[in-house]
Design a protein around this motif. Structure first.
Motif, PDB file in Angstrom:
ATOM      1  N   ASP A   1       0.792  -1.290   0.074  1.00  0.00           N
ATOM      2  CA  ASP A   1       0.020  -0.001   0.025  1.00  0.00           C
ATOM      3  C   ASP A   1       0.956   1.261   0.135  1.00  0.00           C
ATOM      4  O   ASP A   1       0.440   2.216   0.063  1.00  0.00           O
ATOM      5  N   GLU A   2       2.098   1.155  -0.194  1.00  0.00           N
ATOM      6  CA  GLU A   2       2.953   2.112  -0.200  1.00  0.00           C
ATOM      7  C   GLU A   2       2.935   3.176   1.099  1.00  0.00           C
ATOM      8  O   GLU A   2       3.187   4.296   1.081  1.00  0.00           O
ATOM      9  N   SER A   3       2.860   2.451   2.071  1.00  0.00           N
ATOM     10  CA  SER A   3       2.622   3.355   3.532  1.00  0.00           C
ATOM     11  C   SER A   3       4.110   3.190   4.040  1.00  0.00           C
ATOM     12  O   SER A   3       4.600   4.253   4.861  1.00  0.00           O
ATOM     13  N   LEU A   4       4.984   2.359   3.364  1.00  0.00           N
ATOM     14  CA  LEU A   4       6.506   2.215   3.857  1.00  0.00           C
ATOM     15  C   LEU A   4       7.221   2.170   2.738  1.00  0.00           C
ATOM     16  O   LEU A   4       7.117   1.493   1.756  1.00  0.00           O
TER      17      LEU A   4
ATOM     18  N   ARG B   1       7.509  -2.910  10.241  1.00  0.00           N
ATOM     19  CA  ARG B   1       6.280  -2.931  10.645  1.00  0.00           C
ATOM     20  C   ARG B   1       5.674  -3.819  11.725  1.00  0.00           C
ATOM     21  O   ARG B   1       4.628  -3.653  12.486  1.00  0.00           O
TER      22      ARG B   1
ATOM     23  N   ASP C   1       8.005   6.679   6.719  1.00  0.00           N
ATOM     24  CA  ASP C   1       6.621   5.933   6.918  1.00  0.00           C
ATOM     25  C   ASP C   1       5.635   7.148   6.653  1.00  0.00           C
ATOM     26  O   ASP C   1       5.515   8.126   7.435  1.00  0.00           O
ATOM     27  N   LYS C   2       4.689   6.662   5.943  1.00  0.00           N
ATOM     28  CA  LYS C   2       3.766   7.766   5.496  1.00  0.00           C
ATOM     29  C   LYS C   2       2.627   8.033   6.398  1.00  0.00           C
ATOM     30  O   LYS C   2       2.151   9.357   6.640  1.00  0.00           O
ATOM     31  N   GLY C   3       2.364   7.068   7.302  1.00  0.00           N
ATOM     32  CA  GLY C   3       1.535   7.128   8.284  1.00  0.00           C
ATOM     33  C   GLY C   3       1.879   8.264   9.387  1.00  0.00           C
ATOM     34  O   GLY C   3       1.305   8.961   9.822  1.00  0.00           O
TER      35      GLY C   3
ATOM     36  N   GLN D   1       4.372  10.508   9.002  1.00  0.00           N
ATOM     37  CA  GLN D   1       5.101  11.529   8.218  1.00  0.00           C
ATOM     38  C   GLN D   1       6.594  11.536   8.652  1.00  0.00           C
ATOM     39  O   GLN D   1       6.935  12.784   8.926  1.00  0.00           O
TER      40      GLN D   1
END
Length: 630
Positions: A67-70, A109, A129-131, A133
């Protein structure tokens, strides 16, 4: 093994131009000849140059989770990635590749920042880490892989595997740092807590840095340090057994690769031990290579040949002339910062030879620091024994006076050159060791500096970091403190910088099994008598390797790569010495006293003093500053 780069906006998620990241990675094609990648999102850009070693088809970077969150860009190897992957799969994680890079993403993760404690390897990576930022920068425990970073005027932090990567960013200001020049002249390299370009920093060995958007610029934190505070109580036989098992596992874990693999073989204890354990683990002949010199007193090829025959390796030797100073500009281009360890010349040549047949080569780096293998460790051990016998009130004035009065006899046999010994016995153990690991002593630096440059340097003294490291070391014995300073300062600043830059210059991955952190921690717990015994350093290691190696390999005098730089400046480089003193950019900088520089050259050429190392330092500094600052 690769090269990484990136941009992270600390306060506002401004757009990042992919071409800017691409220009940063394009200046280091040598670190990744097999591919390049750029990934950007609001406020962040990551870049990667790839040297394919594991999972040749599926390990492209920067790498994201589904999900491209990392997203991670990674330089190095995680040697225990298969074990970590198996544990993660048991916990429900599903993998799309066979690379160690993907293991980093899943481990983060699962365990967050604690994942770094599970990694056994050499690495420098940046994980976005998108979550949260946030950007997480991490460097391996011993500092095998480098990581530079700096803040620039648009509010971003830029980072990369080499200084030239940062210099490719148009907003980085190019100004020399006078304190780093003091460090370089004192030590022969710019240590990890300094940089020749003002405002640029290096992430230290065993450090990580968490950048969260909107929270400003924090300081790095150390997640690992070696401690000499505890002592093993095991019997020598049990220690030998444990050491052999640790070395065997360290070597075998570093033999995992999907490309041709070999080893450097000098014929010394360390590289011979690595080759012996590789031969034990390999069903095929180990590929080994040796650089020899056409000067018999500098040549070790017969010792390497002895080991190669013993283990039936596929061995290649190439003789080179020690007069290889024509490589100077190549070295300056790859080191970026001034680096005066002249053994970089033969290191480049042996890497070049290895790369003709392999992509990965195992080296013997690290054993001297971990197991007390340098002659200076023996001298320090004996010197501290003498300091304990003579009260400070007698010792300091007595040996201080002898050190001042005794002539500096560079021309004399070694046993008559007592001036340095007397001087160091008049100092504290930490001060003495700081001088022992230095190149240009403080009194010479004071003579060299102009009044204006001395004011710019101010109260900064390069040796103070070594004294502080020894005084604050988690240690019991003076030898512990010396080794601790070596592991924290000398090892990443000199030895590992040299190996990284010279191997990467030819697209070769160098691996250091004797720097497995478990081995380093084991060595730090050894009683002093198991490190130094009589006149022998690395005592336990040599005893353990008696089952593999002959006595004449284990107990011969240490040589190492030697280059005849003093001869060069009385012969083929005499004109370069004159130019550095009178006509170079360095001579015109106003930093150094012209009269002192001229006397250094004249005294060396006339044989009144041996200033070969200093002249090499000045020549390298001149070329480096010209390249960096024009």
């Amino acid at each position: 093994m690769c090269g990484i780069a990136g941009i992270f906006h600390l306060e506002t998620a401004k757009p990042v131009d992919p071409d800017r990241v691409r220009r940063m990675i394009d200046v280091m094609p040598h670190r990744g000849p097999d591919g390049a990648g750029v990934w950007t999102a609001p406020g962040v850009g990551l870049g990667h140059r790839r040297l394919s070693i594991i999972d040749l088809a599926g390990g492209a970077q920067p790498m994201a989770n589904p999900d491209e969150s990392l997203i991670v860009t990674f330089n190095g190897e995680i040697y225990n990635f298969a074990e970590i992957r198996a544990e993660l799969e048991e916990r429900g994680h599903r993998f799309r590749s066979h690379s160690d890079t993907e293991v980093i993403l899943h481990a983060y993760r699962q365990w967050g920042e604690d994942c770094v404690h599970r990694f056994n390897g050499m690495f420098a990576f940046a994980l976005f880490d998108k979550g949260t930022q946030s950007l997480w920068l991490v460097r391996d425990r011993l500092g095998v892989k480098p990581l530079y970073y700096a803040r620039v005027s648009d509010g971003s932090l830029i980072f990369g595997s080499e200084l030239k990567v940062l210099l490719a960013h148009p907003l980085l200001r190019r100004e020399p740092d006078p304190s780093a020049i003091e460090d370089y002249l004192a030590l022969g390299y710019v240590p990890d807590d300094a940089c020749i370009v003002a405002g640029v920093r290096k992430l230290g060995a065993g450090e990580h840095l968490r950048l969260v958007r909107g929270r400003g610029m924090p300081e790095p934190r150390r997640y690992w340090d070696v401690s000499f505070a505890d002592r093993s109580t095991a019997k020598p036989a049990a220690l030998m057994e444990e050491l052999t098992a640790l070395m065997r596992d360290a070597v075998r874990s570093r033999m995992v690769a999907d490309v041709p693999l070999g080893a450097f073989l000098s014929g010394g204890v360390d590289s011979s031990s690595v080759v012996a354990l590789m031969a034990e683990a390999s069903p095929r002949a180990v590929k080994t290579c040796t650089i020899g010199f056409d000067v018999p007193s500098l040549d070790e090829t017969r010792h390497a040949d002895h080991v190669a025959r013993r283990f039936a390796t596929d061995h290649r030797t190439r003789l080179v002339s020690p007069d290889d100073f024509g490589l100077l500009d190549t070295l300056v281009a790859h080191f970026d910062e001034p680096f005066a360890d002249a053994s970089a010349l033969p290191t480049y040549r042996v890497c070049e030879l290895a790369r003709e047949e392999v992509t990965v080569a195992l080296s013997g780096d690290g054993a001297d620091e971990a197991f007390a293998g340098y002659r200076r460790h023996l001298f320090q051990h004996r010197g501290d024994a003498a300091r304990r016998l003579v009260p400070d009130t007698v010792r300091k004035p007595l040996f201080g006076a002898l050190g001042s009065l005794y002539p500096k006899a560079d021309w004399a046999p070694r046993w008559l050159r007592a001036k340095t010994t007397f001087q160091q016995l008049g100092m504290s153990g930490a001060e003495a060791y700081a001088h022992a690991v230095g190149v240009t002593p403080p009194e010479m630096r004071r003579r060299l500096y102009s009044e204006g440059f001395a004011r710019q340097v101010g109260g900064h003294r390069a040796e103070d970091r070594i004294v502080r490291a020894m005084e604050n070391a988690p240690a019991r014995d003076p030898l512990d403190r010396a080794q601790y300073a070596d592991i924290r300062i000398w090892l990443p600043g000199d030895i590992l910088t040299k190996t990284d830059r010279m191997s990467m210059a030819v697209g070769l991955e160098a691996r250091e099994p004797l720097l497995d952190y478990r081995l380093v921690e084991f060595a730090a717990r050894l009683p002093v008598g198991q490190r130094i015994h009589g006149n022998s350093g690395k005592y336990l290691m040599k005893r353990a390797m008696e089952a593999y190696l002959p006595q004449d390999i284990l107990y011969r005098d240490k040589m190492g790569f030697v280059t005849p730089i003093s001869h060069w400046f009385r012969g083929p480089l005499a004109g370069e010495a004159e130019a550095v003193a009178h006509r170079s950019a360095l001579a015109q900088s106003g930093w150094f006293d012209a009269g002192t520089m001229a006397r250094v050259v004249d005294d060396h050429k006339a044989g009144r003093a041996d200033h070969g190392r200093l002249l090499w330092q000045l020549l390298v500094l001149d070329r480096s500053l010209t390249r960096l600052f024009g």
